[in-house]
Structures are given as structure tokens and as C-alpha cells.
Design a protein around this motif. Structure first.
Motif, mmCIF file in Angstrom:
data_model
loop_
_atom_site.group_PDB
_atom_site.id
_atom_site.type_symbol
_atom_site.label_atom_id
_atom_site.label_comp_id
_atom_site.label_asym_id
_atom_site.label_seq_id
_atom_site.Cartn_x
_atom_site.Cartn_y
_atom_site.Cartn_z
ATOM 1 N N UNK A 132 0.840 -1.206 0.000
ATOM 2 C CA UNK A 132 0.000 0.000 0.000
ATOM 3 C C UNK A 132 0.869 1.247 0.000
ATOM 4 N N UNK A 133 1.901 1.265 0.835
ATOM 5 C CA UNK A 133 2.754 2.453 0.942
ATOM 6 C C UNK A 133 3.621 2.634 -0.301
ATOM 7 N N UNK A 134 4.124 1.539 -0.827
ATOM 8 C CA UNK A 134 4.950 1.637 -2.036
ATOM 9 C C UNK A 134 4.138 2.238 -3.178
ATOM 10 N N UNK A 135 2.926 1.732 -3.383
ATOM 11 C CA UNK A 135 2.116 2.216 -4.506
ATOM 12 C C UNK A 135 1.610 3.635 -4.273
ATOM 13 N N UNK A 136 1.515 4.039 -3.004
ATOM 14 C CA UNK A 136 1.111 5.413 -2.699
ATOM 15 C C UNK A 136 2.258 6.390 -2.937
ATOM 16 N N UNK A 137 3.459 6.014 -2.467
ATOM 17 C CA UNK A 137 4.600 6.926 -2.530
ATOM 18 C C UNK A 137 5.364 6.831 -3.849
ATOM 19 N N UNK A 138 5.430 5.644 -4.429
ATOM 20 C CA UNK A 138 6.163 5.437 -5.672
ATOM 21 C C UNK A 138 5.290 4.649 -6.655
ATOM 22 N N UNK A 139 4.246 5.255 -7.179
ATOM 23 C CA UNK A 139 3.278 4.533 -8.013
ATOM 24 C C UNK A 139 3.878 3.882 -9.258
ATOM 25 N N UNK A 140 5.023 4.380 -9.726
ATOM 26 C CA UNK A 140 5.647 3.792 -10.912
ATOM 27 C C UNK A 140 6.367 2.487 -10.598
ATOM 28 N N UNK A 141 6.622 2.233 -9.309
ATOM 29 C CA UNK A 141 7.284 0.986 -8.913
ATOM 30 C C UNK A 141 6.282 -0.165 -8.971
ATOM 31 N N UNK A 142 6.680 -1.239 -9.611
ATOM 32 C CA UNK A 142 5.801 -2.396 -9.776
ATOM 33 C C UNK A 142 5.997 -3.376 -8.628
ATOM 34 N N UNK A 143 4.917 -3.925 -8.111
ATOM 35 C CA UNK A 143 4.973 -4.895 -7.019
ATOM 36 C C UNK A 143 4.513 -6.265 -7.524
ATOM 37 N N UNK A 144 5.342 -7.272 -7.292
ATOM 38 C CA UNK A 144 5.016 -8.660 -7.617
ATOM 39 C C UNK A 144 5.040 -9.463 -6.325
ATOM 40 N N UNK A 145 3.936 -10.127 -6.001
ATOM 41 C CA UNK A 145 3.824 -10.891 -4.769
ATOM 42 C C UNK A 145 4.394 -12.294 -4.985
ATOM 43 N N UNK A 146 5.246 -12.737 -4.052
ATOM 44 C CA UNK A 146 5.757 -14.112 -4.032
ATOM 45 C C UNK A 146 5.454 -14.667 -2.653
ATOM 46 N N UNK A 147 4.511 -15.590 -2.571
ATOM 47 C CA UNK A 147 3.980 -15.999 -1.271
ATOM 48 C C UNK A 147 3.572 -17.458 -1.251
ATOM 49 N N UNK A 148 3.342 -17.974 -0.039
ATOM 50 C CA UNK A 148 2.784 -19.315 0.129
ATOM 51 C C UNK A 148 1.261 -19.273 0.194
ATOM 52 N N UNK A 149 0.677 -18.089 0.365
ATOM 53 C CA UNK A 149 -0.752 -17.953 0.621
ATOM 54 C C UNK A 149 -1.583 -18.113 -0.655
ATOM 55 N N UNK A 150 -2.476 -19.108 -0.651
ATOM 56 C CA UNK A 150 -3.382 -19.323 -1.769
ATOM 57 C C UNK A 150 -4.749 -18.680 -1.531
ATOM 58 N N UNK A 151 -4.935 -18.070 -0.375
ATOM 59 C CA UNK A 151 -6.268 -17.610 -0.001
ATOM 60 C C UNK A 151 -6.772 -16.477 -0.877
ATOM 61 N N UNK A 152 -8.073 -16.526 -1.140
ATOM 62 C CA UNK A 152 -8.747 -15.483 -1.916
ATOM 63 C C UNK A 152 -8.606 -14.134 -1.233
ATOM 64 N N UNK A 153 -8.626 -14.138 0.092
ATOM 65 C CA UNK A 153 -8.522 -12.902 0.862
ATOM 66 C C UNK A 153 -7.263 -12.133 0.479
ATOM 67 N N UNK A 154 -6.110 -12.808 0.555
ATOM 68 C CA UNK A 154 -4.850 -12.130 0.246
ATOM 69 C C UNK A 154 -4.737 -11.794 -1.236
ATOM 70 N N UNK A 155 -5.206 -12.710 -2.078
ATOM 71 C CA UNK A 155 -5.111 -12.525 -3.520
ATOM 72 C C UNK A 155 -5.785 -11.221 -3.956
ATOM 73 N N UNK A 156 -7.057 -11.072 -3.610
ATOM 74 C CA UNK A 156 -7.793 -9.886 -4.031
ATOM 75 C C UNK A 156 -7.310 -8.628 -3.309
ATOM 76 N N UNK A 157 -6.908 -8.777 -2.043
ATOM 77 C CA UNK A 157 -6.454 -7.609 -1.293
ATOM 78 C C UNK A 157 -5.173 -7.043 -1.893
ATOM 79 N N UNK A 158 -4.228 -7.927 -2.260
ATOM 80 C CA UNK A 158 -2.977 -7.443 -2.843
ATOM 81 C C UNK A 158 -3.210 -6.781 -4.200
ATOM 82 N N UNK A 159 -4.099 -7.353 -5.001
ATOM 83 C CA UNK A 159 -4.406 -6.726 -6.289
ATOM 84 C C UNK A 159 -5.079 -5.371 -6.079
#
Length: 225
Positions: free
Chosen positions: A70-97
Motif C-alpha cells: 500500500x505504501x509503495x504504490x502510494x509513494x512510488x506509483x511507478x514501482x511495480x509490485x510482484x507478490x511471491x507468497x505461500x498464501x493461496x487464499x482469496x482474501x490475500x489474492x484480491x487484497x494485494x491486487x
């Protein structure tokens, strides 16, 4: 973007960071410019190093990947974020997007999938891990398309929690039902109340009645809520 894709790795596991660095730097078009062990260090290094892609885990001590994204995209919107995680949950998936991540990859991915994901998001495209994204997106579209009572002010998860709240489920019961933490439910509930400009659960019930979210009979409100 520079000639090489500049990547910052944020994960609290040293061995995993080292392994990911080796995999990425095997590609001549990728350069790992730094490593962070938590969200706070990731923010500091993003400011200092200006990476093209931040490869970030969700579960980290201190500031987790959700807040860091959230902070990265707020302060540096041009920086791209790619999630690498063990979590398969819908909760985290949609929240990160929703927070602005451009890709979601599971730690069980093959090395070539990791390289492909970094290259894809660096081009400004979206990368979703195939084995989970298809099912989650279909489920989301099906739920949204079949429910005419969704409130457009709320996210899909907030609409789901709103339904459970007005059906009489307690915070603990909702957390167990959705397989999330109690604090996550509290956060969503506070967001719902703020977006709908409501101050109490009884006002929430009244709002739900006006919107047609209640069935034929209203269940009693849980105590101590």
C-alpha cells in the motif's frame, strides 16, 4: 525502466532470498539491486534504490507485505509490485491486487515462472499464477454477477462480510468461516462502517433492511459486538 530489470527482494527468510537472487540473476536481463527482510526495510530500499520491480512476501515481521505494498504504490506509483507468497487464499489474492500489486506468484512456482512473472510485470502487464488465478477470478465474477444486492461502495470481501454481519454472525464466527484473522474482520467492518457513514451495528442492520439484504426474518445480533 533501465536496460536491465532492477529487482528488490523483500522476504524475511534469508535462504529464500538468496535462492531467488540466484534464479533471477541467472537471467542476463535482470539485476537484483537489494534485499529487505521486512516491509519497513523494503520502503527504505525502494526510496534509495528505485527498483523497477519489488518482489514481496505477504507474511513478514513488523510491517507485512500488505501494508508495504500500500505504501509503495502510494509513494512510488511507478514501482511495480510482484507478490511471491505461500498464501493461496482469496482474501490475500484480491487484497494485494486491490492495493496495486501487478502480479501474484506462489512459492511453489517453477524457476522459469518466476523469471516470466518478473518480465511480465516489468512490461506493465499483469501476471497471475495460473493454477489459482483462474478459479479465483471465476468465483469472483460468478458471485458478483449472480448477486444483485451487492453494494457498489464496498469491495467484494466487504460485501461478503456485510452479509454475514447482518445475518447475525459474530466477528469470531466470520473469521472462522472465511479463514481469516479476527483483526482482519475488524478492519473490514470498520471500513464498511466508514464507507457507509454508519456508527453502530444497529444502523448497519437498518441500512441492510433498506437495501434488501435481510431475509424474511432478522437473526438476533450477537452480544458483545
Amino acid at each position: 525502466m533501465s536496460e536491465k530489470i532492477r529487482v528488490l527482494i523483500a522476504d524475511d527468510h534469508t535462504i529464500l532470498r538468496s535462492g531467488v537472487r540466484l534464479l533471477l540473476e541467472a537471467d542476463p536481463n535482470i539485476e537484483v539491486v537489494g534485499e529487505a527482510l521486512d516491509g519497513n526495510e523494503a520502503l527504505t530500499l525502494v526510496e534509495q534504490l528505485k527498483p523497477d520491480v519489488v518482489l514481496i512476501d505477504i507474511a513478514m515481521p513488523g510491517m507485512d507485505g500488505l501494508e508495504a505494498t500500500r505504501r509503495i504504490k502510494t509513494q512510488w506509483p511507478a514501482t511495480t509490485v510482484l507478490v511471491l507468497t505461500m498464501h493461496r487464499s482469496e482474501e490475500y489474492f484480491f487484497e494485494m491486487l486491490k492495493l496495486g500489486a501487478s502480479g501474484y506468484l506462489l512459492k511453489g512456482a517453477q524457476p522459469e515462472e518466476l523469471i516470466n512473472a518478473v518480465q511480465t510485470v516489468a512490461r506493465g502487464e499483469i501476471f497471475l499464477y495460473p493454477s489459482m488465478a483462474g478459479k479465483l477470478v471465476r468465483d469472483y465474477i460468478s458471485r458478483a454477477g449472480s448477486d444483485s444486492t451487492l453494494d457498489p461502495l464496498l469491495s467484494p470481501r466487504e460485501n461478503e462480510i456485510l452479509r454475514l454481519l447482518v445475518d447475525g454472525f459474530s466477528t469470531k464466527e466470520i473469521a472462522e468461516k472465511l479463514v481469516v484473522s479476527i483483526s482482519t474482520v475488524h478492519t473490514h467492518r470498520n471500513n464498511i462502517m466508514q464507507k457507509l457513514e454508519l456508527s453502530s451495528r444497529r444502523e448497519l442492520i437498518q441500512y441492510a433492511r433498506q437495501k434488501g439484504l435481510l431475509g424474511d426474518s432478522e437473526k438476533p445480533l450477537p452480544r458483545n459486538e
